[in-house]
Motif scaffolding. Structure first.
Motif, PDB file in Angstrom:
ATOM      1  N   ASN A   1      -4.416   6.266  11.374  1.00 29.57           N
ATOM      2  CA  ASN A   1      -5.311   7.418  11.467  1.00 29.57           C
ATOM      3  C   ASN A   1      -6.407   7.370  10.408  1.00 29.57           C
ATOM      4  O   ASN A   1      -7.534   7.804  10.663  1.00 29.57           O
ATOM      5  CB  ASN A   1      -4.508   8.710  11.343  1.00 29.57           C
ATOM      6  N   ARG A   2      -6.086   6.843   9.244  1.00 30.96           N
ATOM      7  CA  ARG A   2      -7.123   6.710   8.209  1.00 30.96           C
ATOM      8  C   ARG A   2      -8.144   5.649   8.584  1.00 30.96           C
ATOM      9  O   ARG A   2      -9.258   5.631   8.047  1.00 30.96           O
ATOM     10  CB  ARG A   2      -6.476   6.353   6.862  1.00 30.96           C
ATOM     11  N   GLY A   3      -7.771   4.776   9.508  1.00 30.67           N
ATOM     12  CA  GLY A   3      -8.677   3.696   9.906  1.00 30.67           C
ATOM     13  C   GLY A   3      -9.978   4.182  10.507  1.00 30.67           C
ATOM     14  O   GLY A   3     -10.986   3.475  10.472  1.00 30.67           O
ATOM     15  N   SER A   4      -9.991   5.392  11.067  1.00 27.43           N
ATOM     16  CA  SER A   4     -11.241   5.906  11.641  1.00 27.43           C
ATOM     17  C   SER A   4     -12.301   6.129  10.571  1.00 27.43           C
ATOM     18  O   SER A   4     -13.498   6.131  10.854  1.00 27.43           O
ATOM     19  CB  SER A   4     -10.966   7.211  12.387  1.00 27.43           C
ATOM     20  N   ASP A   5     -11.862   6.315   9.325  1.00 24.75           N
ATOM     21  CA  ASP A   5     -12.800   6.483   8.214  1.00 24.75           C
ATOM     22  C   ASP A   5     -12.937   5.216   7.373  1.00 24.75           C
ATOM     23  O   ASP A   5     -13.964   5.017   6.726  1.00 24.75           O
ATOM     24  CB  ASP A   5     -12.342   7.636   7.310  1.00 24.75           C
ATOM     25  N   ASP A   6     -11.906   4.404   7.370  1.00 24.56           N
ATOM     26  CA  ASP A   6     -11.911   3.167   6.567  1.00 24.56           C
ATOM     27  C   ASP A   6     -11.225   2.078   7.384  1.00 24.56           C
ATOM     28  O   ASP A   6      -9.996   2.048   7.479  1.00 24.56           O
ATOM     29  CB  ASP A   6     -11.176   3.406   5.244  1.00 24.56           C
ATOM     30  N   SER A   7     -12.008   1.193   7.968  1.00 24.17           N
ATOM     31  CA  SER A   7     -11.448   0.197   8.893  1.00 24.17           C
ATOM     32  C   SER A   7     -10.426  -0.714   8.237  1.00 24.17           C
ATOM     33  O   SER A   7      -9.570  -1.285   8.919  1.00 24.17           O
ATOM     34  CB  SER A   7     -12.574  -0.643   9.505  1.00 24.17           C
ATOM     35  N   ALA A   8     -10.479  -0.858   6.917  1.00 21.91           N
ATOM     36  CA  ALA A   8      -9.498  -1.698   6.223  1.00 21.91           C
ATOM     37  C   ALA A   8      -8.083  -1.147   6.394  1.00 21.91           C
ATOM     38  O   ALA A   8      -7.100  -1.901   6.302  1.00 21.91           O
ATOM     39  CB  ALA A   8      -9.841  -1.805   4.745  1.00 21.91           C
ATOM     40  N   GLU A   9      -7.992   0.151   6.642  1.00 18.04           N
ATOM     41  CA  GLU A   9      -6.672   0.768   6.803  1.00 18.04           C
ATOM     42  C   GLU A   9      -5.963   0.287   8.067  1.00 18.04           C
ATOM     43  O   GLU A   9      -4.740   0.382   8.165  1.00 18.04           O
ATOM     44  CB  GLU A   9      -6.796   2.293   6.823  1.00 18.04           C
ATOM     45  N   TYR A  10      -6.728  -0.222   9.041  1.00 14.16           N
ATOM     46  CA  TYR A  10      -6.080  -0.755  10.237  1.00 14.16           C
ATOM     47  C   TYR A  10      -5.196  -1.949   9.898  1.00 14.16           C
ATOM     48  O   TYR A  10      -4.114  -2.120  10.463  1.00 14.16           O
ATOM     49  CB  TYR A  10      -7.119  -1.145  11.285  1.00 14.16           C
ATOM     50  N   MET A  11      -5.655  -2.784   8.963  1.00 16.87           N
ATOM     51  CA  MET A  11      -4.834  -3.927   8.559  1.00 16.87           C
ATOM     52  C   MET A  11      -3.588  -3.454   7.812  1.00 16.87           C
ATOM     53  O   MET A  11      -2.507  -4.022   7.973  1.00 16.87           O
ATOM     54  CB  MET A  11      -5.643  -4.884   7.688  1.00 16.87           C
ATOM     55  N   SER A  12      -3.747  -2.390   7.018  1.00 19.53           N
ATOM     56  CA  SER A  12      -2.573  -1.823   6.347  1.00 19.53           C
ATOM     57  C   SER A  12      -1.591  -1.301   7.382  1.00 19.53           C
ATOM     58  O   SER A  12      -0.373  -1.514   7.279  1.00 19.53           O
ATOM     59  CB  SER A  12      -2.989  -0.687   5.406  1.00 19.53           C
ATOM     60  N   ALA A  13      -2.118  -0.636   8.406  1.00 20.24           N
ATOM     61  CA  ALA A  13      -1.252  -0.119   9.469  1.00 20.24           C
ATOM     62  C   ALA A  13      -0.506  -1.257  10.150  1.00 20.24           C
ATOM     63  O   ALA A  13       0.700  -1.150  10.429  1.00 20.24           O
ATOM     64  CB  ALA A  13      -2.089   0.651  10.492  1.00 20.24           C
ATOM     65  N   ALA A  14      -1.212  -2.353  10.413  1.00 19.14           N
ATOM     66  CA  ALA A  14      -0.566  -3.504  11.050  1.00 19.14           C
ATOM     67  C   ALA A  14       0.570  -4.025  10.180  1.00 19.14           C
ATOM     68  O   ALA A  14       1.638  -4.400  10.690  1.00 19.14           O
ATOM     69  CB  ALA A  14      -1.593  -4.603  11.306  1.00 19.14           C
ATOM     70  N   THR A  15       0.349  -4.047   8.880  1.00 24.95           N
ATOM     71  CA  THR A  15       1.381  -4.520   7.957  1.00 24.95           C
ATOM     72  C   THR A  15       2.590  -3.596   7.967  1.00 24.95           C
ATOM     73  O   THR A  15       3.745  -4.050   7.995  1.00 24.95           O
ATOM     74  CB  THR A  15       0.807  -4.629   6.535  1.00 24.95           C
ATOM     75  N   TYR A  16       2.332  -2.288   7.961  1.00 24.46           N
ATOM     76  CA  TYR A  16       3.441  -1.332   7.986  1.00 24.46           C
ATOM     77  C   TYR A  16       4.233  -1.430   9.292  1.00 24.46           C
ATOM     78  O   TYR A  16       5.467  -1.406   9.294  1.00 24.46           O
ATOM     79  CB  TYR A  16       2.922   0.092   7.807  1.00 24.46           C
ATOM     80  N   PHE A  17       3.530  -1.524  10.414  1.00 22.18           N
ATOM     81  CA  PHE A  17       4.241  -1.652  11.690  1.00 22.18           C
ATOM     82  C   PHE A  17       5.039  -2.957  11.738  1.00 22.18           C
ATOM     83  O   PHE A  17       6.137  -3.010  12.291  1.00 22.18           O
ATOM     84  CB  PHE A  17       3.259  -1.579  12.861  1.00 22.18           C
ATOM     85  N   GLY A  18       4.483  -4.007  11.148  1.00 21.37           N
ATOM     86  CA  GLY A  18       5.219  -5.269  11.078  1.00 21.37           C
ATOM     87  C   GLY A  18       6.482  -5.121  10.255  1.00 21.37           C
ATOM     88  O   GLY A  18       7.542  -5.657  10.612  1.00 21.37           O
ATOM     89  N   ALA A  19       6.382  -4.356   9.155  1.00 24.45           N
ATOM     90  CA  ALA A  19       7.561  -4.117   8.318  1.00 24.45           C
ATOM     91  C   ALA A  19       8.592  -3.300   9.080  1.00 24.45           C
ATOM     92  O   ALA A  19       9.802  -3.532   8.967  1.00 24.45           O
ATOM     93  CB  ALA A  19       7.149  -3.402   7.037  1.00 24.45           C
ATOM     94  N   ALA A  20       8.123  -2.338   9.883  1.00 21.35           N
ATOM     95  CA  ALA A  20       9.053  -1.564  10.705  1.00 21.35           C
ATOM     96  C   ALA A  20       9.792  -2.489  11.662  1.00 21.35           C
ATOM     97  O   ALA A  20      10.987  -2.311  11.932  1.00 21.35           O
ATOM     98  CB  ALA A  20       8.289  -0.484  11.487  1.00 21.35           C
ATOM     99  N   GLY A  21       9.094  -3.495  12.155  1.00 22.67           N
ATOM    100  CA  GLY A  21       9.734  -4.467  13.036  1.00 22.67           C
ATOM    101  C   GLY A  21      10.792  -5.295  12.336  1.00 22.67           C
ATOM    102  O   GLY A  21      11.779  -5.704  12.960  1.00 22.67           O
ATOM    103  N   THR A  22      10.625  -5.536  11.042  1.00 20.05           N
ATOM    104  CA  THR A  22      11.655  -6.285  10.312  1.00 20.05           C
ATOM    105  C   THR A  22      12.892  -5.408  10.098  1.00 20.05           C
ATOM    106  O   THR A  22      14.009  -5.917   9.999  1.00 20.05           O
ATOM    107  CB  THR A  22      11.139  -6.785   8.949  1.00 20.05           C
ATOM    108  N   ILE A  23      12.690  -4.100  10.003  1.00 22.55           N
ATOM    109  CA  ILE A  23      13.821  -3.190   9.831  1.00 22.55           C
ATOM    110  C   ILE A  23      14.629  -3.111  11.119  1.00 22.55           C
ATOM    111  O   ILE A  23      15.854  -3.176  11.111  1.00 22.55           O
ATOM    112  CB  ILE A  23      13.334  -1.783   9.423  1.00 22.55           C
TER     113      ILE A  23
END
Length: 400
Positions: free
Chosen positions: A127-149
């Motif tokens: 959701n923060r990515g709409s204001d800061d596109s770099a946050e999309y990569m952070s989101a991808a990293t977090y979702f990837g971590a959720a996948g490891t869990i």
């Protein structure tokens, strides 16, 4: 911005992260429990490392280590450090369970809580990515971590893929989309986005296979059928495409896009009469379908060009053999050439109406009409409509 589909909604009420009950025989584990309650995570981890050095198979110590790492991770702001802690947490919990299967229930509960918290981190970053596109990569990293869990969670991988797409990292989105499908995801958009990634990266054959699978699941999805037909063309599977287009048109005769695509493909394989029939149908279904009008005109012109080639061949033959031919044979050959010339002129004439319609539609939409004007100029000249040709010459770029 692409939206995250199917976001996980879990109620966490009543689920509390707690240390192991009872007393441990290892004082370092007991000390770590106290450290965890005091949020002194580093001291707790130090105590647990001492306990595990003494007994690497201490399941209680491993489970508690997972709990400590979870709490430390979710108080850690830095993405890389956070994800590293999540990875360690997952490994600790799995080690505890492998040593003592009786811990499965509590480990599963702890991992489920961590998964939801990690997924929420991904949503917040997205959701923060709409204001800061770099946050999309952070989101991808977090979702990837959720996948490891929870490695069997298709949702984590789907949302990681969307985050990558929003970040402009198309190639990185392919693997999580593939993983989601492997885990049982059947959302039509997953198939469509992954197929587009394949096509844009010279993997059209894989796109065809993927979309064929999707078409079996969603046989009535018109958009999906259109994507499959496009993939056939890009992959160079023309015969397969023709077969599929023919069936699609037979099943959906009122679908202008299928008619248009089929007709355009028929032009490519020089089946001009069939192409004209399909493109005429598409234009009849929607007279304001600019591309259908343009391609219909182009089909007439391409057929006229093919007729012109026959004229040239017959004319060359007549020139080469005139001296040895009888007057009747010469007259017959000339009559055939004249008949073909009339056919050529008629085809150019037939192209004018759809091309004029296409020009008006292109102009109204603010699109570049110069290709249409060039075709019109040629058609006007072939029919001795010189005033019309002059009028369109500037648009066609032929007045210089």
């Amino acid at each position: 911005m692409k939206r995250i589909p199917g976001l996980l909604c879990l109620l966490l009420g009543g689920l509390l992260l707690m240390g192991a009950d009872g007393c441990s025989s290892d004082p370092n584990v007991e000390g770590a429990k106290l450290d965890l309650r005091n949020k002194d995570y580093d001291r707790a981890l130090s105590n647990l490392e001492t306990a595990l050095a003494a007994n690497p198979d201490n399941a209680e110590a491993w489970e508690l280590k997972g709990q400590v790492l979870a709490e430390k991770a979710f108080e850690t702001v830095g993405v890389d450090e956070h994800v590293a802690l999540i990875s360690e947490m997952s490994a600790a919990f799995r080690r505890a369970e492998s040593i003592d299967p009786l811990l499965t229930e509590s480990v599963t509960r702890s991992m489920a809580i961590a998964y939801v918290r990690e997924f929420e981190r991904g949503i917040q970053a997205f959701n923060r990515g709409s204001d800061d596109s770099a946050e999309y990569m952070s989101a991808a990293t977090y979702f990837g971590a959720a996948g490891t869990i929870q490695p069997d969670s298709a949702g984590a991988y789907v949302n990681q893929a969307y985050a990558y797409l929003n970040a402009g990292a198309e190639m990185q989105a392919a693997a999580p989309f593939e993983k989601a499908l492997e885990l049982g995801d059947t959302d039509v958009e997953t198939y469509r986005f992954l197929s587009r990634i394949y096509i844009s990266n010279n993997r059209a054959d894989e796109a065809v296979t993927l979309l064929e699978t999707a078409a079996e699941i969603y046989p009535r999805n018109v958009d999906l059928q259109a994507e499959l037909l496009n993939a056939y063309q890009v992959a160079g599977q023309v015969d397969r495409a023709l077969e599929t287009y023919a069936k699609a048109v037979a099943d959906n005769p009122e679908n202008k896009l299928f008619r248009y695509n089929y007709g355009s493909l028929l032009v490519q394989v020089e089946r001009y009469d069939d192409a004209i029939a399909e493109l005429s149908a598409a234009a009849a279904l929607d007279p304001e379908y600019a591309n259908a009008q343009y391609n219909l005109g182009a089909a007439y012109i391409n057929k006229a060009v093919a007729v012109n080639e026959r004229i040239n061949a017959k004319d060359d033959t007549l020139r080469a053999n005139r001296s040895t031919m009888s007057s009747d044979a010469i007259a017959t050959a000339e009559a055939e050439i004249d008949a073909l010339a009339d056919e050529r002129r008629a085809l150019f004439a037939a192209a004018i109406s759809p091309l004029e319609a296409a020009r008006g539609l292109f102009d109204a939409a603010g699109d570049d009409a110069s290709p249409v004007c060039k075709a019109l100029f040629q058609s006007y000249v072939q029919n001795n409509m010189l005033d019309k040709a002059e009028e369109v010459s500037e648009c066609a770029g032929t007045n210089g």
